[in-house]
Design an enzyme around this catalytic site. Structure first.
Site, PDB file in Angstrom:
ATOM      1  N   ASP A   4       0.812  -1.221   0.000  1.00  0.00           N
ATOM      2  CA  ASP A   4       0.000   0.000   0.000  1.00  0.00           C
ATOM      3  C   ASP A   4       0.844   1.270   0.000  1.00  0.00           C
ATOM      4  OD1 ASP A   4       0.883  -0.503   2.585  1.00  0.00           O
ATOM      5  OD2 ASP A   4      -1.105  -0.797   3.429  1.00  0.00           O
TER       6      ASP A   4
ATOM      7  N   ASN B 104      -7.839  -4.076  14.335  1.00  0.00           N
ATOM      8  CA  ASN B 104      -9.228  -4.348  13.912  1.00  0.00           C
ATOM      9  C   ASN B 104      -9.283  -5.465  12.865  1.00  0.00           C
ATOM     10  OD1 ASN B 104      -8.175  -3.132  11.674  1.00  0.00           O
ATOM     11  ND2 ASN B 104      -9.603  -1.421  11.599  1.00  0.00           N
TER      12      ASN B 104
ATOM     13  N   HIS C 253      -7.495  -5.594  10.051  1.00  0.00           N
ATOM     14  CA  HIS C 253      -7.246  -5.193   8.656  1.00  0.00           C
ATOM     15  C   HIS C 253      -5.942  -5.798   8.121  1.00  0.00           C
ATOM     16  CE1 HIS C 253      -4.973  -1.201   9.820  1.00  0.00           C
ATOM     17  NE2 HIS C 253      -4.149  -2.218   9.756  1.00  0.00           N
TER      18      HIS C 253
ATOM     19  N   GLU D  74      -9.793  -2.265   5.243  1.00  0.00           N
ATOM     20  CA  GLU D  74     -10.391  -2.109   6.564  1.00  0.00           C
ATOM     21  C   GLU D  74     -11.636  -3.002   6.679  1.00  0.00           C
ATOM     22  OE1 GLU D  74      -9.027  -0.630   8.953  1.00  0.00           O
ATOM     23  OE2 GLU D  74      -7.680   0.863   8.119  1.00  0.00           O
TER      24      GLU D  74
HETATM   25  P1  PGA Z   1       1.948  -2.482  12.691  1.00  0.00           P
HETATM   26  O1  PGA Z   1       0.820  -2.368  11.597  1.00  0.00           O
HETATM   27  O2  PGA Z   1       2.956  -3.455  12.183  1.00  0.00           O
HETATM   28  O3  PGA Z   1       2.497  -1.083  12.786  1.00  0.00           O
HETATM   29  O4  PGA Z   1       1.295  -2.944  13.956  1.00  0.00           O
HETATM   30  C1  PGA Z   1       0.250  -3.525  11.094  1.00  0.00           C
HETATM   31  C2  PGA Z   1      -0.987  -3.148  10.348  1.00  0.00           C
HETATM   32  O5  PGA Z   1      -1.722  -2.254  10.810  1.00  0.00           O
HETATM   33  O6  PGA Z   1      -1.241  -3.753   9.300  1.00  0.00           O
END
Ligand code: PGA
Length: 246
Positions: free
Chosen positions: A67, A136, A138, A143
């Site tokens: 992304d 959450n 995602h 999302e």
């Molecule tokens: P993080 O993010 O590695 O900073 O916890 C993971 C994500 O939100 O996909």
């Protein structure tokens, strides 16, 4: 699905680096799907260390990132291109021309998505996709509620995400309101998937994604339908599923 319990963040990072390294050794011209976020930083550091020791060669590898924020330049220190360059690509011998992140500056969003899907198809698909997971559930910027059948698409960031991100920018106006993400369909087409997670704040998401019902409201739950997924998590992230796997 294979679930590996790591003692701590360092062990998780080393085990994940091992899988990436094995992929590159088995197929030097492989296509790696890569991710940003705080979770994989230790893994990237480990790979850099092995590269510097001469144990791994990235010269023929192609990479495709999950992304990018819409509207950010590659040299903006909040862009995911900048993250990948500074945390990984600048320290190894990958050919930058073969590293792909959605183009944050192209004004035509449909073109960005079309071009990105074509890049993925033209390189023959992703051999190994690395994923973090959000609290959450995602994956990428997909999302809760995202349709499972999407390819690369534009996402409107939630007001709460924009506000949370504002601490990294001079003003609220500068915070990107949209992002590009590989869709769930694209992620599911990867031959292998590696999920990394650490910390107790991920425990519920891991339980819901890997042992709950498969529903768009938990995007990571779709991974239960993939036939080659490895989850490497530290004890805290896996704390709510230890009973299921031991
Ligand atoms: P993080 O993010 O590695 O900073 O916890 C993971 C994500 O939100 O996909």
């Amino acid at each position: 699905m294979k679930i590996v319990v790591a003692e701590d963040y360092n062990q998780m990072s080393r085990m994940a680096a091992n899988l990436i390294s094995a992929q590159v050794i088995m197929k030097p011209n492989c296509v790696l799907g890569l991710a940003t976020g705080s979770t994989p930083i230790g893994m990237y550091n480990q790979l850099i260390e092995w590269y510097k020791k001469g144990d791994i060669d990235f010269s023929q590898v192609t990479s495709i990132n999950l992304d990018e924020y819409r509207g950010l330049a590659p040299d903006n220190d909040q862009s995911y291109r900048y993250f990948m360059d500074t945390h990984f690509f600048n320290h190894i011998n990958i050919d930058k021309k073969r590293t792909h992140v959605p183009d944050g500056l192209e004004p035509d969003a449909n073109k960005v998505c079309r071009d990105y899907n074509k890049i993925i198809t033209d390189c023959g698909g992703i051999d190994l996709q690395l994923l973090g997971i959000g609290i959450n559930g995602h994956i990428g910027f997909n999302e809760p509620g995202t349709a499972f059948e999407k390819e690369t698409h534009v996402v409107d960031l939630a007001e709460s995400t924009i506000r949370a991100n504002s601490r990294f920018f001079a003003s609220l106006d500068e915070v990107p309101k949209q992002a590009y993400t590989m869709g769930i369909k694209t992620i599911m087409q990867a031959k292998k998937i590696l999920v990394v997670a650490n910390g107790k704040e991920k425990a519920q998401a891991i339980k819901d994604a890997f042992f709950g019902p498969i529903l768009p409201k938990v995007p990571g739950s779709v991974l239960q339908l993939h036939n080659d997924v490895t989850l490497i998590g530290d004890k805290e992230a896996l704390s709510l599923i230890l009973d299921e796997i031991e």
